[in-house]
Design an enzyme around this catalytic site. Structure first.
Site, short mmCIF file in Angstrom:
data_model
loop_
_atom_site.label_atom_id
_atom_site.label_comp_id
_atom_site.label_asym_id
_atom_site.label_seq_id
_atom_site.Cartn_x
_atom_site.Cartn_y
_atom_site.Cartn_z
N ARG A 15 0.80 -1.01 0.04
CA ARG A 15 0.03 0.07 0.01
C ARG A 15 0.71 1.08 -0.17
O ARG A 15 2.15 1.17 0.24
CB ARG A 15 -0.91 -0.08 1.09
CG ARG A 15 -2.03 -0.79 1.15
CD ARG A 15 -2.70 -1.23 2.57
NE ARG A 15 -2.13 -1.65 3.69
CZ ARG A 15 -2.29 -1.92 4.87
NH1 ARG A 15 -3.69 -1.55 5.28
NH2 ARG A 15 -1.58 -2.47 6.02
N LYS A 75 1.49 2.12 7.41
CA LYS A 75 2.05 1.32 8.31
C LYS A 75 2.86 1.98 9.44
O LYS A 75 3.52 2.93 9.32
CB LYS A 75 2.67 -0.19 8.19
CG LYS A 75 1.77 -1.18 7.34
CD LYS A 75 0.66 -1.42 8.17
CE LYS A 75 0.92 -2.14 9.17
NZ LYS A 75 -0.32 -2.62 10.15
N TYR A 94 -0.88 4.54 10.62
CA TYR A 94 -1.31 3.69 11.71
C TYR A 94 -0.08 3.31 12.40
O TYR A 94 1.19 3.37 12.30
CB TYR A 94 -1.63 2.41 11.19
CG TYR A 94 -2.85 2.21 10.38
CD1 TYR A 94 -4.04 2.28 11.13
CD2 TYR A 94 -3.04 2.02 8.93
CE1 TYR A 94 -5.41 2.57 10.60
CE2 TYR A 94 -4.23 1.93 8.38
CZ TYR A 94 -5.54 2.26 9.08
OH TYR A 94 -6.73 1.99 8.58
N HIS A 96 -0.28 1.74 16.03
CA HIS A 96 -0.66 0.24 17.03
C HIS A 96 0.41 0.39 18.02
O HIS A 96 1.09 -0.87 18.04
CB HIS A 96 -0.66 -0.72 16.25
CG HIS A 96 -1.86 -0.78 15.27
ND1 HIS A 96 -3.16 -0.84 15.62
CD2 HIS A 96 -1.66 -0.75 13.81
CE1 HIS A 96 -3.81 -0.57 14.45
NE2 HIS A 96 -3.00 -0.74 13.38
N GLU A 118 -5.80 4.75 13.91
CA GLU A 118 -6.45 3.88 14.60
C GLU A 118 -7.43 4.41 15.72
O GLU A 118 -8.27 3.75 16.27
CB GLU A 118 -5.70 2.62 14.93
CG GLU A 118 -4.95 2.65 15.90
CD GLU A 118 -3.55 3.15 15.63
OE1 GLU A 118 -2.63 2.93 16.22
OE2 GLU A 118 -3.35 3.51 14.48
N ARG A 203 -25.51 -4.44 19.98
CA ARG A 203 -24.84 -4.80 18.66
C ARG A 203 -25.34 -6.06 18.10
O ARG A 203 -25.79 -6.41 16.88
CB ARG A 203 -23.37 -5.05 18.82
CG ARG A 203 -22.79 -5.16 17.78
CD ARG A 203 -22.57 -4.29 16.38
NE ARG A 203 -22.22 -4.43 15.11
CZ ARG A 203 -22.02 -3.66 14.33
NH1 ARG A 203 -22.75 -2.44 14.29
NH2 ARG A 203 -21.52 -4.01 13.20
N VAL A 239 -11.53 -8.86 17.71
CA VAL A 239 -11.84 -7.95 19.04
C VAL A 239 -11.03 -6.59 18.85
O VAL A 239 -9.95 -6.71 18.65
CB VAL A 239 -11.84 -8.66 20.33
CG1 VAL A 239 -11.98 -7.80 21.43
CG2 VAL A 239 -12.80 -10.01 20.26
N VAL A 267 -7.29 -11.27 13.28
CA VAL A 267 -7.38 -9.73 12.76
C VAL A 267 -7.18 -8.76 13.75
O VAL A 267 -6.47 -7.86 13.36
CB VAL A 267 -8.69 -9.74 12.12
CG1 VAL A 267 -8.76 -8.40 11.18
CG2 VAL A 267 -9.04 -10.79 11.26
N ASP A 270 -2.47 -6.79 14.98
CA ASP A 270 -1.93 -5.30 15.13
C ASP A 270 -2.02 -4.86 16.72
O ASP A 270 -1.17 -3.93 16.76
CB ASP A 270 -2.77 -4.32 14.24
CG ASP A 270 -2.14 -4.65 12.73
OD1 ASP A 270 -1.08 -4.77 12.55
OD2 ASP A 270 -3.23 -4.33 11.74
N VAL A 298 -1.40 -12.65 9.92
CA VAL A 298 -0.55 -11.47 9.18
C VAL A 298 -0.95 -10.33 9.84
O VAL A 298 -2.28 -9.99 9.98
CB VAL A 298 -0.97 -11.81 7.75
CG1 VAL A 298 -0.16 -10.71 7.10
CG2 VAL A 298 -0.36 -13.17 7.22
N ALA A 299 -0.02 -9.64 10.12
CA ALA A 299 -0.13 -8.38 10.74
C ALA A 299 -0.83 -6.99 9.69
O ALA A 299 -0.97 -5.94 10.42
CB ALA A 299 0.78 -7.53 11.66
#
Length: 372
Positions: A15, A75, A94, A96, A118, A203, A239, A267, A270, A298-299
């Protein structure tokens, strides 16, 4: 303002932080854009596309970092990039930080102002710069999990949708937010039997109202989670606690109750991952096994579809990039409390409380940072 966009150097990350359309908007606002040579190639953007939009092309990352007032990335900056940051520079990407003490330490030492995609919020309590990548990752998770379930890839050899006379795969999605919703939709669309777990009753009601019988919902008590995980062919961890480390919802001991060759797709990796046995992997080597259970962690999952991901992320980030460039970070954050929530580090101080709690670092509030 001069806005720089370096080539992403995280493994298998294709990206790019700015699209040519974003550059055209920035130049139209009177700003200068500097794009590292080849930065957009992985997403299908040529240097000529950026030049046509009004950007200048830099020979390397060192030139981008040395001459730009603001760095826009995808990233988190890698160690070599963090060494190039300087005091007073704006970093918008991002981050994290909660599971990454080394990065946090380096960014604090740099003196840069670091705003994390994020943790930027919106008026509805959402995370508008995380949402597009969550949508991509959610759609990818069942696809990657289905590949991992194939026997040749070490899985149980179960087909997601089954065939007449043979039942479908049993998929459990932990978390009913953006990632979980899209993961459940795609898994159900592939023919799997899907259950979504969440602790928010509103939710769960929403998911039932909107998606009807497409998939089932359950309240995420510890007992229900353990029972469903034990019977699953695939568990998707979806989550998110904004800015904080993800909670560990499946222990190593629970792997012993699962079917041999079942798959965990994390998922949340990260933010440290929501399975006790999770550790970040790459697209080059995405899967590993613990106690007979396959782990896909995969991060940077959206990096697998970089053109779609880059355009989707760029659509979301552009208004904020323009605000930061037009007004400067302090004025932009004073005018927009949602952008202010994205401030994680300023002038050597941590400004995100959940990160501070996770890493044992004292944090000030973003409002206090504005007064520094």
């Amino acid at each position: 303002m001069k806005i720089g966009c370096p080539t992403e150097i995280k493994p298998q990350e294709y990206r790019v932080g700015l699209t040519p359309n974003a550059v055209r908007e920035l130049v139209g606002h009177g700003h200068a854009a500097l794009i590292q040579r080849g930065a957009g190639l992985g997403a299908g953007f040529e240097d000529a596309d950026y030049l046509a939009a009004g950007a200048k092309i830099a020979a390397d990352a060192a030139e981008v970092f040395a001459t730009s007032d603001m760095i826009v990335k995808v990233k988190e900056p890698q160690a070599a990039e963090r060494a190039l940051l300087r005091e007073g520079q704006i970093l918008f990407t991002y981050l994290h930080l909660a599971p990454d003490p080394d990065q946090t330490r380096d960014l604090l030492a740099s003196g840069a102002t670091c705003i994390a995609y994020e943790t930027v919020t919106d008026a509805r309590g959402g995370l508008p710069l995380l949402a597009p990548m969550s949508e991509v990752a959610g759609r990818l998770a069942p696809q990657m999990g289905a590949w991992t379930l194939q026997k040749a890839n070490g899985g149980r050899g179960v087909l997601m949708g089954g065939v007449p006379g043979v039942g479908p795969a049993n998929v459990v999605v932990i978390g009913g937010g953006v990632v979980g919703t899209f993961a459940a939709r795609v898994a159900a669309g592939m023919g799997a039997e899907v259950t979504v777990l969440d602790r928010s009753l509103p939710r769960l009601r929403y998911l039932d109202d909107v998606f009807g019988g497409m998939f089932s919902t359950r309240y995420a008590s510890a007992g229900a989670t353990a029972d469903l995980v034990a019977g699953a062919d695939m568990v998707i961890g979806a989550v998110l606690v904004p800015g904080a480390a993800a909670p560990k919802l499946v222990s190593r001991a629970q792997l012993g109750d699962m079917k041999h060759g079942a798959v965990l797709v994390d998922v949340a990796i990260d933010q440290g991952g929501c399975f006790e046995t999770s550790r970040a992997t790459t697209h080059d080597d995405p899967v590993y096994e613990v106690d007979g259970i396959r782990h896909y962690c995969v991060a940077n999952m959206p990096g697998a579809v970089p053109r779609t991901s880059t355009i989707a992320l760029g659509n979301a980030t552009l208004p904020f990039v323009l605000a930061l460039a037009d007004k400067g970070w302090a004025a932009a954050c004073r005018e927009d409390t949602h952008l202010l929530q994205g401030l994680n580090i300023h002038a050597g101080r941590l400004t995100n409380a959940p990160v501070g709690l996770a890493l044992g670092i004292d944090a000030i509030t973003p409002d206090d940072a504005l007064e520094l």
